[in-house]
Motif scaffolding. Sequence first.
Motif, PDB file in Angstrom:
ATOM      1  N   GLY A  99     -19.219  -6.047 -15.503  1.00 23.19           N
ATOM      2  CA  GLY A  99     -18.559  -6.047 -16.801  1.00 23.19           C
ATOM      3  C   GLY A  99     -17.101  -6.405 -16.579  1.00 23.19           C
ATOM      4  N   LYS A 100     -16.218  -5.978 -17.468  1.00 20.29           N
ATOM      5  CA  LYS A 100     -14.801  -6.325 -17.334  1.00 20.29           C
ATOM      6  C   LYS A 100     -14.175  -5.728 -16.074  1.00 20.29           C
ATOM      7  CE  LYS A 100     -13.829  -7.194 -22.149  1.00 20.29           C
ATOM      8  NZ  LYS A 100     -12.986  -6.875 -23.292  1.00 20.29           N
ATOM      9  N   SER A 101     -14.424  -4.470 -15.811  1.00 20.73           N
ATOM     10  CA  SER A 101     -13.878  -3.857 -14.596  1.00 20.73           C
ATOM     11  C   SER A 101     -14.958  -3.157 -13.779  1.00 20.73           C
ATOM     12  CB  SER A 101     -12.792  -2.838 -14.945  1.00 20.73           C
ATOM     13  OG  SER A 101     -13.357  -1.686 -15.529  1.00 20.73           O
ATOM     14  N   CYS A 102     -16.182  -3.188 -14.258  1.00 18.91           N
ATOM     15  CA  CYS A 102     -17.280  -2.448 -13.636  1.00 18.91           C
ATOM     16  C   CYS A 102     -18.199  -3.375 -12.859  1.00 18.91           C
ATOM     17  CB  CYS A 102     -18.084  -1.721 -14.719  1.00 18.91           C
ATOM     18  SG  CYS A 102     -19.541  -0.871 -14.073  1.00 18.91           S
ATOM     19  N   VAL A 103     -18.411  -3.039 -11.593  1.00 16.94           N
ATOM     20  CA  VAL A 103     -19.388  -3.749 -10.772  1.00 16.94           C
ATOM     21  C   VAL A 103     -20.532  -2.771 -10.556  1.00 16.94           C
ATOM     22  CG1 VAL A 103     -19.815  -4.961  -8.613  1.00 16.94           C
ATOM     23  CG2 VAL A 103     -17.522  -5.012  -9.641  1.00 16.94           C
ATOM     24  N   ARG A 104     -21.746  -3.192 -10.937  1.00 17.47           N
ATOM     25  CA  ARG A 104     -22.916  -2.317 -10.848  1.00 17.47           C
ATOM     26  C   ARG A 104     -23.807  -2.751  -9.683  1.00 17.47           C
ATOM     27  NH1 ARG A 104     -21.593  -3.064 -16.244  1.00 17.47           N
ATOM     28  NH2 ARG A 104     -22.545  -5.111 -16.227  1.00 17.47           N
ATOM     29  N   PHE A 105     -24.210  -1.758  -8.895  1.00 18.35           N
ATOM     30  CA  PHE A 105     -25.102  -2.001  -7.759  1.00 18.35           C
ATOM     31  C   PHE A 105     -26.389  -1.229  -8.005  1.00 18.35           C
ATOM     32  CE2 PHE A 105     -20.735  -2.241  -6.126  1.00 18.35           C
ATOM     33  CZ  PHE A 105     -20.728  -3.558  -5.688  1.00 18.35           C
ATOM     34  N   LYS A 106     -27.454  -1.956  -8.381  1.00 18.65           N
ATOM     35  CA  LYS A 106     -28.735  -1.307  -8.664  1.00 18.65           C
ATOM     36  C   LYS A 106     -29.502  -1.000  -7.387  1.00 18.65           C
ATOM     37  CE  LYS A 106     -29.049  -3.069 -13.301  1.00 18.65           C
ATOM     38  NZ  LYS A 106     -29.473  -4.134 -14.159  1.00 18.65           N
ATOM     39  N   LYS A 107     -29.249  -1.772  -6.336  1.00 21.13           N
ATOM     40  CA  LYS A 107     -29.909  -1.545  -5.046  1.00 21.13           C
ATOM     41  C   LYS A 107     -28.852  -1.128  -4.036  1.00 21.13           C
ATOM     42  CE  LYS A 107     -33.752  -4.601  -5.935  1.00 21.13           C
ATOM     43  NZ  LYS A 107     -34.535  -5.742  -5.497  1.00 21.13           N
ATOM     44  N   ILE A 108     -28.968   0.083  -3.574  1.00 19.91           N
ATOM     45  CA  ILE A 108     -27.983   0.660  -2.660  1.00 19.91           C
ATOM     46  C   ILE A 108     -27.773  -0.220  -1.427  1.00 19.91           C
ATOM     47  CG2 ILE A 108     -27.577   2.616  -1.113  1.00 19.91           C
ATOM     48  CD1 ILE A 108     -28.908   4.384  -3.290  1.00 19.91           C
ATOM     49  N   GLU A 109     -28.849  -0.782  -0.920  1.00 22.27           N
ATOM     50  CA  GLU A 109     -28.756  -1.585   0.302  1.00 22.27           C
ATOM     51  C   GLU A 109     -27.999  -2.899   0.092  1.00 22.27           C
ATOM     52  OE1 GLU A 109     -32.603  -2.528  -1.777  1.00 22.27           O
ATOM     53  OE2 GLU A 109     -31.610  -0.678  -1.198  1.00 22.27           O
ATOM     54  N   GLN A 110     -27.678  -3.241  -1.147  1.00 25.60           N
ATOM     55  CA  GLN A 110     -26.950  -4.487  -1.414  1.00 25.60           C
ATOM     56  C   GLN A 110     -25.470  -4.261  -1.723  1.00 25.60           C
ATOM     57  OE1 GLN A 110     -29.360  -6.320  -4.472  1.00 25.60           O
ATOM     58  NE2 GLN A 110     -30.752  -7.189  -2.970  1.00 25.60           N
ATOM     59  N   ILE A 111     -24.992  -3.057  -1.522  1.00 30.57           N
ATOM     60  CA  ILE A 111     -23.566  -2.799  -1.741  1.00 30.57           C
ATOM     61  C   ILE A 111     -22.778  -3.441  -0.597  1.00 30.57           C
ATOM     62  CG2 ILE A 111     -21.761  -1.041  -1.922  1.00 30.57           C
ATOM     63  CD1 ILE A 111     -23.931   0.877  -3.023  1.00 30.57           C
ATOM     64  N   PRO A 112     -21.871  -4.361  -0.913  1.00 32.92           N
ATOM     65  CA  PRO A 112     -21.102  -5.045   0.138  1.00 32.92           C
ATOM     66  C   PRO A 112     -19.869  -4.218   0.544  1.00 32.92           C
ATOM     67  CG  PRO A 112     -20.574  -6.006  -1.988  1.00 32.92           C
ATOM     68  CD  PRO A 112     -21.617  -4.938  -2.229  1.00 32.92           C
ATOM     69  N   PHE A 113     -20.085  -3.210   1.362  1.00 40.41           N
ATOM     70  CA  PHE A 113     -19.031  -2.261   1.705  1.00 40.41           C
ATOM     71  C   PHE A 113     -17.798  -2.937   2.306  1.00 40.41           C
ATOM     72  CE2 PHE A 113     -22.895   0.406   1.774  1.00 40.41           C
ATOM     73  CZ  PHE A 113     -22.513   1.347   0.834  1.00 40.41           C
ATOM     74  N   LYS A 114     -18.000  -3.876   3.218  1.00 36.39           N
ATOM     75  CA  LYS A 114     -16.861  -4.551   3.853  1.00 36.39           C
ATOM     76  C   LYS A 114     -16.047  -5.311   2.811  1.00 36.39           C
ATOM     77  CE  LYS A 114     -15.618  -7.643   7.589  1.00 36.39           C
ATOM     78  NZ  LYS A 114     -16.065  -8.584   8.597  1.00 36.39           N
ATOM     79  N   LEU A 115     -16.708  -6.002   1.908  1.00 38.95           N
ATOM     80  CA  LEU A 115     -16.023  -6.739   0.845  1.00 38.95           C
ATOM     81  C   LEU A 115     -15.249  -5.789  -0.066  1.00 38.95           C
ATOM     82  CD1 LEU A 115     -15.378  -9.343  -0.701  1.00 38.95           C
ATOM     83  CD2 LEU A 115     -17.548  -9.027  -1.929  1.00 38.95           C
ATOM     84  N   ILE A 116     -15.838  -4.658  -0.387  1.00 40.79           N
ATOM     85  CA  ILE A 116     -15.152  -3.674  -1.231  1.00 40.79           C
ATOM     86  C   ILE A 116     -13.914  -3.147  -0.512  1.00 40.79           C
ATOM     87  CG2 ILE A 116     -15.338  -1.386  -2.292  1.00 40.79           C
ATOM     88  CD1 ILE A 116     -18.316  -2.196  -2.902  1.00 40.79           C
ATOM     89  N   GLY A 117     -14.015  -2.921   0.770  1.00 38.78           N
ATOM     90  CA  GLY A 117     -12.847  -2.500   1.541  1.00 38.78           C
ATOM     91  C   GLY A 117     -11.727  -3.524   1.462  1.00 38.78           C
ATOM     92  N   GLU A 118     -12.096  -4.781   1.568  1.00 40.07           N
ATOM     93  CA  GLU A 118     -11.100  -5.847   1.461  1.00 40.07           C
ATOM     94  C   GLU A 118     -10.509  -5.897   0.049  1.00 40.07           C
ATOM     95  OE1 GLU A 118     -10.695 -10.568   2.614  1.00 40.07           O
ATOM     96  OE2 GLU A 118     -12.558  -9.512   3.091  1.00 40.07           O
ATOM     97  N   LEU A 119     -11.357  -5.749  -0.959  1.00 33.77           N
ATOM     98  CA  LEU A 119     -10.892  -5.765  -2.345  1.00 33.77           C
ATOM     99  C   LEU A 119      -9.867  -4.665  -2.603  1.00 33.77           C
ATOM    100  CD1 LEU A 119     -11.072  -6.648  -5.361  1.00 33.77           C
ATOM    101  CD2 LEU A 119     -13.008  -5.051  -5.556  1.00 33.77           C
ATOM    102  N   VAL A 120     -10.176  -3.448  -2.197  1.00 32.80           N
ATOM    103  CA  VAL A 120      -9.276  -2.338  -2.514  1.00 32.80           C
ATOM    104  C   VAL A 120      -7.966  -2.420  -1.734  1.00 32.80           C
ATOM    105  CG1 VAL A 120     -11.183  -0.846  -3.195  1.00 32.80           C
ATOM    106  CG2 VAL A 120     -10.236  -0.619  -0.907  1.00 32.80           C
ATOM    107  N   SER A 121      -7.943  -3.167  -0.652  1.00 30.25           N
ATOM    108  CA  SER A 121      -6.718  -3.292   0.151  1.00 30.25           C
ATOM    109  C   SER A 121      -5.722  -4.274  -0.452  1.00 30.25           C
ATOM    110  CB  SER A 121      -7.056  -3.732   1.575  1.00 30.25           C
ATOM    111  OG  SER A 121      -7.432  -5.107   1.595  1.00 30.25           O
ATOM    112  N   LYS A 122      -6.127  -5.030  -1.435  1.00 31.75           N
ATOM    113  CA  LYS A 122      -5.328  -6.151  -1.931  1.00 31.75           C
ATOM    114  C   LYS A 122      -4.252  -5.793  -2.948  1.00 31.75           C
ATOM    115  CE  LYS A 122      -8.380  -9.964  -0.925  1.00 31.75           C
ATOM    116  NZ  LYS A 122      -7.404 -10.748  -0.176  1.00 31.75           N
ATOM    117  N   MET A 123      -4.185  -4.548  -3.408  1.00 33.97           N
ATOM    118  CA  MET A 123      -3.184  -4.215  -4.415  1.00 33.97           C
ATOM    119  C   MET A 123      -2.559  -2.855  -4.121  1.00 33.97           C
ATOM    120  SD  MET A 123      -3.527  -4.462  -8.566  1.00 33.97           S
ATOM    121  CE  MET A 123      -4.073  -6.156  -8.476  1.00 33.97           C
ATOM    122  N   THR A 124      -1.243  -2.854  -3.971  1.00 35.76           N
ATOM    123  CA  THR A 124      -0.493  -1.615  -3.745  1.00 35.76           C
ATOM    124  C   THR A 124      -0.283  -0.896  -5.073  1.00 35.76           C
ATOM    125  OG1 THR A 124       1.642  -2.668  -4.105  1.00 35.76           O
ATOM    126  CG2 THR A 124       0.777  -2.682  -1.823  1.00 35.76           C
TER     127      THR A 124
END
Length: 151
Positions: A111-136
Amino acid sequence: MIKDQGVQIYFNSLPEDRKVAMTELRDVIVNNLPKGFEEVISYGMPGYVVPHSLFPQGYHCDPKLPLPFISIASQKNFIALYHMGIYADDTLLKWFIDEYAKVNKTKLDMGKSCVRFKKIEQIPFKLIGELVSKMTPEAWINLYKQKLIRS
């Protein structure tokens, strides 16, 4: 270690299959989030906020609350990542969409700010780590003031 007792209570209440994935998601966020954000329960879910000590104005919808940035939740049919930065920053949104396609062959459910993961095994943890590091916190405050506060 979880500092906010409400966050600990939230995680303790999760079903085992969700607890593992949510704990990994939390760990990725906590380990990659720039210094200055605080972990709290916000809107009934674990959230990462800009504290009043950095942004005394607080959230424009309720100034008593700190400025929200990221939240995670175990919903009925999915795990959700709410990231206000991708809602407000078109460049960051495009980067995330492009990178998601490189690491996950399933269609992005967003959605606008929501990313939904219906299958736990498809959560891209490394990518999320990179995403959250990008804004102070400072960058989020500036973007929030520019784009989201109505004068």
